[in-house]
Design a protein around this motif. Structure first.
Motif, short mmCIF file in Angstrom:
data_model
loop_
_atom_site.label_atom_id
_atom_site.label_comp_id
_atom_site.label_asym_id
_atom_site.label_seq_id
_atom_site.Cartn_x
_atom_site.Cartn_y
_atom_site.Cartn_z
N ARG A 156 14.68 62.04 22.41
CA ARG A 156 14.78 62.35 20.99
C ARG A 156 16.19 62.74 20.53
N LEU A 157 16.94 63.43 21.39
CA LEU A 157 18.26 63.93 20.99
C LEU A 157 19.38 63.05 21.53
N SER A 158 20.39 62.86 20.72
CA SER A 158 21.57 62.11 21.16
C SER A 158 22.45 63.02 22.01
N PRO A 159 23.35 62.46 22.82
CA PRO A 159 24.29 63.29 23.58
C PRO A 159 25.14 64.18 22.65
N GLN A 160 25.48 63.68 21.48
CA GLN A 160 26.27 64.46 20.54
C GLN A 160 25.47 65.68 20.03
N GLU A 161 24.19 65.49 19.79
CA GLU A 161 23.34 66.61 19.36
C GLU A 161 23.20 67.64 20.48
N ILE A 162 23.07 67.17 21.71
CA ILE A 162 22.98 68.09 22.86
C ILE A 162 24.27 68.87 23.00
N THR A 163 25.40 68.17 22.88
CA THR A 163 26.71 68.84 22.97
C THR A 163 26.84 69.90 21.88
N HIS A 164 26.50 69.55 20.66
CA HIS A 164 26.60 70.49 19.55
C HIS A 164 25.70 71.71 19.79
N TYR A 165 24.48 71.48 20.22
CA TYR A 165 23.54 72.57 20.44
C TYR A 165 23.99 73.49 21.57
N LEU A 166 24.44 72.90 22.69
CA LEU A 166 24.84 73.71 23.84
C LEU A 166 26.23 74.33 23.67
N GLY A 167 27.09 73.68 22.92
CA GLY A 167 28.44 74.20 22.72
C GLY A 167 29.34 74.01 23.93
N ILE A 168 29.01 73.04 24.76
CA ILE A 168 29.81 72.71 25.95
C ILE A 168 30.05 71.21 25.96
N ALA A 169 31.28 70.81 26.21
CA ALA A 169 31.59 69.38 26.31
C ALA A 169 31.05 68.83 27.63
N PRO A 170 30.39 67.68 27.59
CA PRO A 170 29.87 67.08 28.82
C PRO A 170 30.97 66.41 29.62
N SER A 171 30.68 66.16 30.88
CA SER A 171 31.57 65.37 31.73
C SER A 171 31.36 63.88 31.49
N LYS A 172 30.11 63.53 31.14
CA LYS A 172 29.75 62.13 30.93
C LYS A 172 28.48 62.10 30.08
N ILE A 173 28.33 61.03 29.30
CA ILE A 173 27.10 60.83 28.53
C ILE A 173 26.63 59.39 28.70
N ILE A 174 25.36 59.18 28.42
CA ILE A 174 24.78 57.84 28.32
C ILE A 174 24.01 57.81 27.01
N GLU A 175 24.31 56.83 26.20
CA GLU A 175 23.64 56.68 24.91
C GLU A 175 22.32 55.94 25.10
N LYS A 176 21.33 56.36 24.34
CA LYS A 176 20.04 55.67 24.31
C LYS A 176 20.24 54.29 23.70
N GLU A 177 19.64 53.29 24.31
CA GLU A 177 19.73 51.92 23.80
C GLU A 177 18.35 51.51 23.30
N GLU A 178 18.28 51.07 22.09
CA GLU A 178 16.99 50.67 21.50
C GLU A 178 16.68 49.19 21.72
N THR A 179 17.72 48.38 21.86
CA THR A 179 17.49 46.94 21.96
C THR A 179 18.11 46.39 23.24
N GLU A 180 17.62 45.25 23.62
CA GLU A 180 18.17 44.55 24.78
C GLU A 180 19.35 43.70 24.34
N ASP A 181 20.31 43.50 25.25
CA ASP A 181 21.38 42.53 25.00
C ASP A 181 21.70 41.85 26.32
N ILE A 182 22.62 40.94 26.27
CA ILE A 182 22.93 40.12 27.44
C ILE A 182 23.48 40.95 28.60
#
Length: 137
Positions: free
Chosen positions: A22-48
């Motif tokens: 449900r939450l994006s990495p940016q929302e998690i970062t904002h809520y926790l107040g700590i910068a992540p070392s790495k993020i992975i964005e949720k992908e809704e669609t398939e691509d090549i």
């Protein structure tokens, strides 16, 4: 307390992993107040390049390339000390459906030995109510 040369270890590091559908990495970062070392964005669609969509976002905070020690205790303490002040926020994320754990990578130098946890570390981890698991090679 630490043995930074931990003779039986070739490499070790720990990673706090937060997965959310449900939450994006940016929302998690904002809520926790700590910068992540790495993020992975949720992908809704398939691509090549990515034949299957990723059904979750991921947020990682790691000791890899930050702590120069082969003693996993030093890595665990580094991470625990960073996240203890936001422990309630992590519990809140978990109650809202996020999957949270700590992964400890540990590579043996010669096939013998293993990581060590101290009572103080176990106490910190118990306060956080976050499972830790070991990826041992």
């Amino acid at each position: 307390m630490y043995n930074d040369n931990y003779e039986s270890c070739d490499e070790t590091f720990v990673t706090l992993r937060v997965y959310s559908t449900r939450l994006s990495p940016q929302e998690i970062t904002h809520y926790l107040g700590i910068a992540p070392s790495k993020i992975i964005e949720k992908e809704e669609t398939e691509d090549i390049l990515m034949p299957k969509p990723i059904p979750y976002s991921a947020w990682f905070l790691t000791s890899e390339n930050i702590i120069n020690s082969r003693d996993s205790r030093r890595h665990i303490d580094y991470l625990a000390d960073k996240i203890l002040p936001i422990g309630d926020k992590l519990k809140e994320l978990a109650s809202r459906g996020a999957e949270i754990d700590i992964s400890c990578f540990w590579s043996s130098k010669n096939g013998q030995g293993g990581p060590t946890l101290s009572p103080a570390q176990l106490s910190k981890l118990a306060k956080l109510e976050i499972e830790i698991w070991f990826d041992i090679y």
